[in-house]
Design an enzyme around this catalytic site. Structure first.
Site, PDB file in Angstrom:
ATOM      1  NE  ARG A  42       4.683   1.692   0.122  1.00 23.76           N
ATOM      2  CZ  ARG A  42       5.618   1.290   0.890  1.00 23.76           C
ATOM      3  NH1 ARG A  42       6.968   1.548   0.463  1.00 23.76           N
ATOM      4  NH2 ARG A  42       5.624   0.909   1.929  1.00 23.76           N
ATOM      5  CG  ASN A  66       1.634   0.573   4.100  1.00 24.83           C
ATOM      6  OD1 ASN A  66       3.019   1.050   4.024  1.00 24.83           O
ATOM      7  ND2 ASN A  66       1.399  -0.548   4.245  1.00 24.83           N
ATOM      8  N   GLY A  67      -0.559  -1.104   6.530  1.00 20.85           N
ATOM      9  CA  GLY A  67      -0.154  -1.946   7.552  1.00 20.85           C
ATOM     10  C   GLY A  67      -1.334  -2.959   7.686  1.00 20.85           C
ATOM     11  CD1 TRP A 125      -0.019  -6.321  -3.201  1.00 13.99           C
ATOM     12  CD2 TRP A 125      -0.408  -6.859  -0.939  1.00 13.99           C
ATOM     13  NE1 TRP A 125       0.346  -7.671  -2.962  1.00 13.99           N
ATOM     14  CE2 TRP A 125       0.030  -8.007  -1.721  1.00 13.99           C
ATOM     15  CE3 TRP A 125      -0.652  -7.074   0.347  1.00 13.99           C
ATOM     16  CZ2 TRP A 125       0.253  -9.179  -1.095  1.00 13.99           C
ATOM     17  CZ3 TRP A 125      -0.427  -8.285   0.939  1.00 13.99           C
ATOM     18  CH2 TRP A 125      -0.001  -9.397   0.194  1.00 13.99           C
ATOM     19  CD  GLU A 128      16.592 -13.126  -8.363  1.00 13.45           C
ATOM     20  OE1 GLU A 128      16.019 -13.908  -7.308  1.00 13.45           O
ATOM     21  OE2 GLU A 128      16.349 -12.165  -8.643  1.00 13.45           O
ATOM     22  CG  HIS A 140      17.693 -36.869  -5.626  1.00 13.69           C
ATOM     23  ND1 HIS A 140      18.240 -38.213  -5.210  1.00 13.69           N
ATOM     24  CD2 HIS A 140      19.094 -36.370  -5.663  1.00 13.69           C
ATOM     25  CE1 HIS A 140      19.201 -38.485  -5.246  1.00 13.69           C
ATOM     26  NE2 HIS A 140      19.801 -37.478  -5.480  1.00 13.69           N
ATOM     27  CE  LYS A 173      11.674  -2.843  -6.079  1.00 11.40           C
ATOM     28  NZ  LYS A 173      11.955  -4.275  -6.661  1.00 11.40           N
ATOM     29  CB  CYS A 204      -1.101   0.079   0.943  1.00  8.04           C
ATOM     30  SG  CYS A 204      -2.098  -1.307   1.214  1.00  8.04           S
ATOM     31  CD  GLU A 216       9.824 -11.795  -8.635  1.00 11.25           C
ATOM     32  OE1 GLU A 216       9.465 -11.163  -7.578  1.00 11.25           O
ATOM     33  OE2 GLU A 216      10.956 -11.492  -9.180  1.00 11.25           O
ATOM     34  CE  LYS A 249      13.379 -11.339 -10.480  1.00 12.41           C
ATOM     35  NZ  LYS A 249      13.775 -11.083  -9.175  1.00 12.41           N
TER      36      LYS A 249
HETATM   37  C1  G6P Z   1       9.143  -8.499  -2.408  1.00 11.06           C
HETATM   38  C2  G6P Z   1       9.795  -8.267  -3.701  1.00 11.06           C
HETATM   39  C3  G6P Z   1      10.899  -8.864  -3.969  1.00 11.06           C
HETATM   40  C4  G6P Z   1      12.192  -8.798  -2.704  1.00 11.06           C
HETATM   41  C5  G6P Z   1      11.340  -9.228  -1.390  1.00 11.06           C
HETATM   42  C6  G6P Z   1      12.274  -8.858  -0.046  1.00 11.06           C
HETATM   43  O1  G6P Z   1       8.508  -9.822  -2.489  1.00 11.06           O
HETATM   44  O2  G6P Z   1       8.713  -8.137  -4.596  1.00 11.06           O
HETATM   45  O3  G6P Z   1      11.476  -8.386  -5.139  1.00 11.06           O
HETATM   46  O4  G6P Z   1      13.134  -9.559  -3.190  1.00 11.06           O
HETATM   47  O5  G6P Z   1      10.095  -8.375  -1.132  1.00 11.06           O
HETATM   48  O6  G6P Z   1      12.120  -7.310  -0.589  1.00 11.06           O
HETATM   49  P1  G6P Z   1      13.562  -6.566   0.433  1.00 11.06           P
HETATM   50  O7  G6P Z   1      13.067  -5.018   0.037  1.00 11.06           O
HETATM   51  O8  G6P Z   1      13.523  -7.177   1.858  1.00 11.06           O
HETATM   52  O9  G6P Z   1      14.880  -6.992  -0.226  1.00 11.06           O
END
Ligand code: G6P
Length: 614
Positions: free
Chosen positions: A27, A100-101, A74, A487, A510, A609, A2, A494, A491
């Site tokens: 956000r 936000n929270g 969000w 990673e 396995h 994010k 948010c 996501e 990606k």
């Molecule tokens: C969210 C974001 C990711 C990020 C993760 C941890 O899931 O979409 O891209 O890696 O949070 O966030 P941070 O700000 O702690 O790296």
């Protein structure tokens, strides 16, 4: 999660709030709303969808109001719809709140308020909060700031809020606990926002509101800040904002993600700037120098992080153990905080976080601090909560990362980790002078190598085209390339919504091997240094089962080329730095697959994010 924006001053509030919300959409973006006050009337417009949908509702009309607030959501409590969108109003219609929270005890507060005659129209915890404030106003007959303060002292959970009372048309109340809030201080005008991006072009003076602080912001007056718990008046600390408009615009790229992928050579240089003097073989990190003994005597290093930052933590584990022989463990912050972990006072905890605001990582840090461990933060966002609550740390200096899928934050986190590992390895003598100098030179050359990988953009786009209809995908890597496989898979899922799994290449036997047939794309990271021959055997195994192979190989490779359907060649490097280099083509591959599938690359569904709720 948010985003909040509010404004009080002498300019029109509506365009400032709308523009600010767009910058905060990273956000959360499932609903949006705005309230402004003009000619004795409070106007509120809300909608499911994005800020652009809200703009459509406003239909090009711009109010003359000079006070207003907005929200991009969000969802936590209640599905995304018009009613659950913020701002949320109190029963009398006098108060509006953006939040936000999460208010954890909202159910019991709601019951109590219902018993006192309050009615609720949404499923949100925020509507409970705004009515709680109204209830306090009625009962206690106190000013707005005081009413907010009393209400917040009954709340369990996390919040960053802005409150407006239409009977006080020159005043905004802002408060935070667990979610960030920045106050921009202009000439007789104030901005409040979840981060400083909404007001970067208006003022360079910023107050980052501290935990459990409440700000009373009045037009043409100075900001007054109080501690929520004991009412103590706090002198506002105004900092200079080191952010420019250019930093937060797309700069000609189609998406922020692409811009951020292409910014990596510069971002890595910025991370190294002033810290790596490669000719002299010197690494200067004041945060390490000042606490060198603590690190060298550490019983263990525990790394806590979430998401992509956790993957950087895995690379850190390999690298720090490799270079320093100090034992390292990596944990998801969300697990660490609840599993009663063993933490010794001579442990060092490293928290890695792009945003510096991730709720689980903050909670893990607090636990580590309670148990007496020394906490080191690696953050990107300057002034963020984690950068302030850790004992010391190091910024990545990657610049604002706006695309929800993390790219440059990851590679610069590994860059910082490399500096730390090399510094400590040299200091405790576990790295030979030769190894150290060789690695320092290699680190210095990374930006140029990254640059050359980015020039493969068109070829990677072609490869992506062939895989745009995939339903599943497996990513394999060994050693340092195992976290890279994780990673890469993250990606892809996501941003393109293709199911993807990262695995250590040898673990394929396995389980995942059962999935391989001619429909299954398998991305294999098979760079020269490390376990090349073993990975080649894994590729043979995939080939025998007709899997479609996309391989990331070192320049000049011949063996894998004969087996793979597509080979992306990257410059050769030591095994440890391959983690940065092999990540780059995987970022581009996911990006182009998502683009070919018409996905919203910068704002993938259901994600945010900055995850400020647990
Ligand atoms: C969210 C974001 C990711 C990020 C993760 C941890 O899931 O979409 O891209 O890696 O949070 O966030 P941070 O700000 O702690 O790296």
């Amino acid at each position: 999660m948010c985003g909040i924006v509010a404004y009080v001053g002498h300019q029109k509030a509506q365009p400032i709030v709308i523009k600010g919300l767009k910058r905060l959409e990273y956000r959360g973006y499932d609903s949006a709303g705005i309230s402004f006050f003009n000619n004795d009337t409070l106007f509120t417009y809300k909608t499911k969808g994005k800020v652009s949908d809200l703009e459509e509702i406003l239909n090009g009309e711009v109010s003359d109001a000079t006070i207003g607030m907005g929200h991009t959501r969000w969802a936590t409590h209640g599905v995304p719809n018009n009613v659950n969108a913020h701002p949320q109003a109190s029963n009398s219609g006098n108060l509006v709140v953006v939040h936000n929270g999460i208010i954890e005890n909202y159910a019991s507060l709601k019951e109590e308020l219902i018993s006192r005659g309050f009615e609720f129209h949404s499923d949100t915890d925020t509507e409970v909060l705004v009515n709680l404030i109204e209830d306090v106003q009625k009962k206690e007959k106190v000013k707005l700031g005081k009413a907010v303060q009393i209400a917040l002292s009954q709340v369990v959970g996390a919040y960053a809020i802005v409150v407006f009372d239409k009977r006080k048309p020159n005043e905004l109340i802002a408060a935070r606990l667990g979610s960030p809030l920045a106050i921009g201080v202009g000439e007789n005008e104030f901005f409040v926002a979840s981060d400083a991006t909404p007001f970067v072009e208006y003022t360079k003076n910023v107050i980052y509101l501290e935990e459990e602080h409440l700000a009373i912001i009045r037009r043409d007056r100075e900001v007054r800040i109080r501690k929520i718990k004991n009412d103590k008046l706090i002198k506002p600390y105004i900092e200079e904002l080191k952010l420019s408009l250019e930093n937060i615009q797309k700069g000609g790229y189609d998406h922020f993600m692409l811009k951020e992928i292409f910014e990596q050579p510069k971002a890595i240089k910025d991370t190294l700037r002033g810290r790596l003097l490669s000719n002299e073989g010197i690494i200067t990190l004041s945060s390490l120098r000042e606490h060198e003994n603590k690190f060298l005597k550490a019983r263990r290093i525990l790394i806590v992080a979430c998401g992509t930052s956790w993957h950087a933590g895995l690379v850190a584990e390999y690298m720090i153990e490799d270079y320093t022989r100090i034992p390292v463990e990596v944990e998801y912050a969300s697990e660490f905080r609840y599993r009663n972990p063993i933490i010794f006072p001579d442990d060092i905890v490293i928290a890695i976080s792009q945003s510096g605001e991730t709720a689980d990582t903050i909670a893990a840090i607090n636990i580590a601090k309670e148990k007496g461990a020394f906490v080191y933060g690696i953050c990107n966002v300057v002034g963020s909560t984690i950068s302030r609550i850790t004992d010391t740390g190091c910024y990545t200096h990657a610049g604002p990362e706006i695309g929800v899928a993390s790219t440059k934050a990851f590679t610069t986190q590994i860059t910082v980790v490399s500096l730390i590992a090399l510094y400590l390895g040299k200091a405790n003598g576990t790295l030979s002078r030769f190894q150290y100098q060789e690695s320092v030179t290699e680190l210095d050359n990374l930006p140029t190598k990254v640059e050359s990988i980015l020039s493969l953009k068109s070829y990677i786009e072609e490869v992506a085209h062939s895989f745009k209809r995939a339903k599943n995908c497996i990513y394999l890597g060994r050693g340092y390339n195992f976290p890279v496989a994780l990673e890469g898979a993250l990606k892809l899922k996501e941003i393109s919504y293709i199911h993807a799994e990262g695995y250590p290449a040898a673990e394929m036997k396995h389980g995942p091997i059962a999935l391989i047939d001619k429909e299954m794309p398998v991305v294999v990271i098979a760079t020269k240094k490390g376990y090349y021959e073993k990975v080649v055997s894994n590729i043979q195994e995939i080939k025998s089962r007709e899997g479609r192979i996309i391989a990331i190989v070192s320049e000049g490779d011949t063996q894998v080329k004969e087996l793979a359907d597509y080979c992306i060649e990257i410059p050769e490097s030591s095994e440890s730095f391959a983690a940065i280099l092999s990540t780059i083509p995987l970022q581009l591959l996911s990006y182009y697959i998502a683009v070919h599938r018409n996905c919203n690359v910068d704002q993938p569904r259901n994600l945010a994010k900055s995850v400020t709720v647990e």
